[in-house]
Scaffold this motif. Sequence first.
Motif, mmCIF file in Angstrom:
data_model
loop_
_atom_site.group_PDB
_atom_site.id
_atom_site.type_symbol
_atom_site.label_atom_id
_atom_site.label_comp_id
_atom_site.label_asym_id
_atom_site.label_seq_id
_atom_site.Cartn_x
_atom_site.Cartn_y
_atom_site.Cartn_z
ATOM 1 N N GLU A 1 0.827 -1.206 0.000
ATOM 2 C CA GLU A 1 0.000 0.000 0.000
ATOM 3 C C GLU A 1 0.864 1.260 0.000
ATOM 4 O OE1 GLU A 1 -2.854 -0.338 3.169
ATOM 5 O OE2 GLU A 1 -3.723 -2.154 2.301
ATOM 6 N N GLN B 1 3.862 1.515 -1.302
ATOM 7 C CA GLN B 1 4.434 1.636 -2.642
ATOM 8 C C GLN B 1 3.405 2.176 -3.634
ATOM 9 O OE1 GLN B 1 6.152 -2.143 -3.678
ATOM 10 N NE2 GLN B 1 7.712 -1.995 -2.089
ATOM 11 N N ILE B 2 2.183 1.740 -3.502
ATOM 12 C CA ILE B 2 1.115 2.248 -4.379
ATOM 13 C C ILE B 2 0.912 3.741 -4.146
ATOM 14 C CG2 ILE B 2 -1.382 2.167 -4.818
ATOM 15 C CD1 ILE B 2 -1.169 -0.887 -4.284
ATOM 16 N N THR B 3 0.905 4.137 -2.886
ATOM 17 C CA THR B 3 0.745 5.558 -2.554
ATOM 18 C C THR B 3 1.877 6.379 -3.158
ATOM 19 O OG1 THR B 3 -0.404 4.995 -0.500
ATOM 20 C CG2 THR B 3 0.552 7.208 -0.652
ATOM 21 N N GLU B 4 3.109 5.889 -3.043
ATOM 22 C CA GLU B 4 4.251 6.595 -3.623
ATOM 23 C C GLU B 4 4.125 6.693 -5.137
ATOM 24 O OE1 GLU B 4 6.745 8.330 -2.179
ATOM 25 O OE2 GLU B 4 5.566 7.965 -0.370
ATOM 26 N N ARG B 5 3.629 5.641 -5.749
ATOM 27 C CA ARG B 5 3.442 5.663 -7.204
ATOM 28 C C ARG B 5 2.384 6.702 -7.589
ATOM 29 N NH1 ARG B 5 4.283 2.547 -11.964
ATOM 30 N NH2 ARG B 5 3.408 3.912 -13.538
ATOM 31 N N TRP B 6 1.295 6.740 -6.841
ATOM 32 C CA TRP B 6 0.246 7.740 -7.108
ATOM 33 C C TRP B 6 0.799 9.153 -6.990
ATOM 34 C CZ3 TRP B 6 -4.179 5.332 -3.743
ATOM 35 C CH2 TRP B 6 -4.758 4.254 -4.438
ATOM 36 N N LYS B 7 1.616 9.359 -5.934
ATOM 37 C CA LYS B 7 2.206 10.683 -5.743
ATOM 38 C C LYS B 7 3.090 11.066 -6.922
ATOM 39 C CE LYS B 7 2.353 10.686 -0.687
ATOM 40 N NZ LYS B 7 3.253 10.638 0.479
ATOM 41 N N SER B 8 3.929 10.136 -7.364
ATOM 42 C CA SER B 8 4.841 10.453 -8.469
ATOM 43 C C SER B 8 4.079 10.609 -9.785
ATOM 44 C CB SER B 8 5.903 9.373 -8.606
ATOM 45 O OG SER B 8 5.349 8.156 -9.046
ATOM 46 N N ASP B 9 3.000 9.887 -9.962
ATOM 47 C CA ASP B 9 2.202 10.023 -11.177
ATOM 48 C C ASP B 9 1.478 11.365 -11.248
ATOM 49 O OD1 ASP B 9 2.988 7.538 -12.006
ATOM 50 O OD2 ASP B 9 1.095 6.534 -11.516
ATOM 51 N N ASN B 10 1.171 11.945 -10.109
ATOM 52 C CA ASN B 10 0.420 13.188 -10.056
ATOM 53 C C ASN B 10 1.302 14.429 -9.980
ATOM 54 O OD1 ASN B 10 -2.210 12.099 -10.211
ATOM 55 N ND2 ASN B 10 -2.028 11.443 -8.075
ATOM 56 N N GLU B 11 2.594 14.241 -9.981
ATOM 57 C CA GLU B 11 3.498 15.406 -9.925
ATOM 58 C C GLU B 11 3.776 15.958 -11.300
ATOM 59 O OE1 GLU B 11 6.939 14.090 -7.782
ATOM 60 O OE2 GLU B 11 5.923 14.286 -5.870
#
Length: 71
Positions: free
Chosen positions: A59, A61-71
Amino acid sequence: MSWLSELFSSSAGVIIEKAGQAIDSLVTSDEEKLQLKNELVKIQLEATLKANEQANEAEAQITERWKSDNE
C-alpha cells in the motif's frame, strides 16, 4: 486490514485448525498437545504479522506511485 492480509490470515487460520485436529488424533499426552498447539498459534501469529507487513508495504508503494504520477 487489506484484502491481501485477510486472505493470508484466514488461510493460516484454516491450516492451524486442521493441524490442531491432526495433533489431537496423533498425540496422546495433554502436555504435548498443548505445546504443539501453542507452537502452531505462534506460527499463525507470525504469518499474520508478516502478511500485514507485506500488505502495508504494498500500500505504501502504491501511494508513492500515485504521488509520483500526479506530480
